[in-house]
Design an enzyme around this catalytic site. Structure first.
Site, PDB file in Angstrom:
ATOM      1  N   HIS A   1       0.815  -1.227   0.000  1.00  0.00           N
ATOM      2  CA  HIS A   1       0.000   0.000   0.000  1.00  0.00           C
ATOM      3  C   HIS A   1       0.843   1.270   0.000  1.00  0.00           C
ATOM      4  CE1 HIS A   1      -3.412  -2.511   0.237  1.00  0.00           C
ATOM      5  NE2 HIS A   1      -3.459  -2.691   1.532  1.00  0.00           N
TER       6      HIS A   1
ATOM      7  N   HIS B   1     -10.286   0.600   0.476  1.00  0.00           N
ATOM      8  CA  HIS B   1     -10.020  -0.562   1.339  1.00  0.00           C
ATOM      9  C   HIS B   1     -11.107  -0.756   2.391  1.00  0.00           C
ATOM     10  CE1 HIS B   1      -7.683  -3.471   3.653  1.00  0.00           C
ATOM     11  NE2 HIS B   1      -6.763  -3.466   2.689  1.00  0.00           N
TER      12      HIS B   1
ATOM     13  N   GLU C   1     -11.577  -4.961  -3.127  1.00  0.00           N
ATOM     14  CA  GLU C   1     -10.760  -3.833  -3.576  1.00  0.00           C
ATOM     15  C   GLU C   1     -10.516  -3.915  -5.081  1.00  0.00           C
ATOM     16  OE1 GLU C   1      -7.235  -3.911  -0.898  1.00  0.00           O
ATOM     17  OE2 GLU C   1      -8.455  -5.455   0.092  1.00  0.00           O
TER      18      GLU C   1
END
Length: 350
Positions: free
Chosen positions: A106, A179, A315
């Site tokens: 991320h 998310h 996602e």
């Protein structure tokens, strides 16, 4: 539509963050904040007309300063994992922060959900707000000054429409996602593994023990990843298949058959509430994460303590490690080339 703006609190450096509550004529609500462009609440009715918040998260701004599970978060500049935290762009090795085993997850510890966005637009008539983040050249060790816009729209049909637009002045990678974790029985109703899931994907992305893909897309037929016939995730989530066991449950990218905004690519039904969430996207992949590590004794909304599998994340994205796998659809964008994607979460009840 009605949009109510209120103070959410102050950031670590003393700036005011705001909540934007979008309410439609049916009294369903979406609440977002310009801190991290985070979704805070989604309040929709069940089969009996009872309203509940189906989005996991926190009550206080301060709790989002840590947010280890990335509740409600917009992840950027790049979502998911990059092997060895590096890739090659225009012949140059780009090295990112190592924050997940030997890899990058991320975009590192300074992901976009820890930033305060600027308010660009609030359109009450059409029910949308737009936030903007200016990400400078070298941010997260990625090239290019990036202008990144996130627009949240809530409709009379209880659709949460998320549009991302971004442009950089240098060649770079752009691969944001949301998310959020959903529990269609209500955010504080416990385990969500009995939700019924359908995903329009014939293949999933195989990954190693550290959740890094190396190029294989495996047919879902005969595996626990076959959600083409609706089923719950409960049995599959405890499978001894290495693709499940190494992640302590589902945490893999599905290769979508025909991503489009014209028809759903996934459908999730709350096993108790009858609430339904359909997902539409323009992106090639959908990471299904069963929330295996949610919780860690963090205080959550309404004083509830989330536990593993209390929410499910879906996602939309380019595949993990795509930057190192040229056979996958690529998140590379040229200087001046606009990134533009849309994902919709549509809520109903049956």
């Amino acid at each position: 539509m009605k949009i109510t703006k209120s103070e959410f609190g102050k950031t670590k450096d003393g700036k005011v963050a705001y909540l934007y509550e979008i309410t439609n004529s049916k009294n369903a609500k979406l609440t977002v904040t310009n801190y991290g462009a985070i979704m805070v609440n989604i309040i929709v009715p069940d089969k009996d007309g009872n309203f509940a918040d189906v989005l996991l998260g926190y009550d206080k701004l301060e709790d989002y300063f840590e947010n280890p599970s990335a509740h409600g978060a917009v992840v950027g500049r790049n979502a998911n994992r990059i092997e060895k935290a590096q890739f090659v762009l225009n012949g140059e090795v780009i090295k990112m922060e190592v924050n997940d085993n030997d890899n990058n997850l991320h975009s590192g510890s300074n992901s976009y959900f820890y930033r305060l966005y600027d308010e660009v637009a609030v359109n009450e008539a059409e029910g949308f707000v737009t936030f903007r983040l200016l990400s400078p050249d070298g941010d997260q060790n990625l090239p290019g000054n990036l202008t990144f816009d996130v627009t949240y729209k809530f409709t009379e049909d209880n659709e949460v429409v998320i549009n991302y637009k971004a442009v950089s002045d240098k060649d770079t990678i752009i691969n944001p996602t949301n998310h959020s974790y959903f529990n269609l029985n209500g955010h504080n109703s416990g385990c969500a593994l009995d939700h019924i899931i359908w995903v329009d994907a014939d293949k999933f992305t195989v990954a190693d023990e550290h959740a890094i893909p190396h190029g294989e897309e495996r047919d879902v037929t005969g595996t626990v990843f076959d959600f083409r016939t609706p089923k719950s995730a409960r049995e599959g989530n405890k499978s001894t298949d290495m693709q499940i066991a190494s992640a302590s449950g589902y945490d893999r990218n599905f290769v979508l058959n025909n991503p489009t905004l014209d028809k759903p690519i996934a459908r999730i039904e709350g096993d108790k509430s009858g609430r339904v969430m359909e997902i539409f996207t323009t992106l090639p992949g959908l990471q299904f994460y069963a929330g295996n590590f949610i919780g860690l004794n963090e205080v959550s909304k309404d004083g509830y303590i989330y536990k593993g599998n209390d929410g499910l994340a879906f996602e939309s994205q380019y595949a993990p490690n795509a930057v190192n796998l040229p056979q996958f659809p690529q998140p590379f964008y040229k200087a001046g080339e606009e990134y533009n994607s849309t994902t919709i979460y549509k809520f109903s009840a049956k």
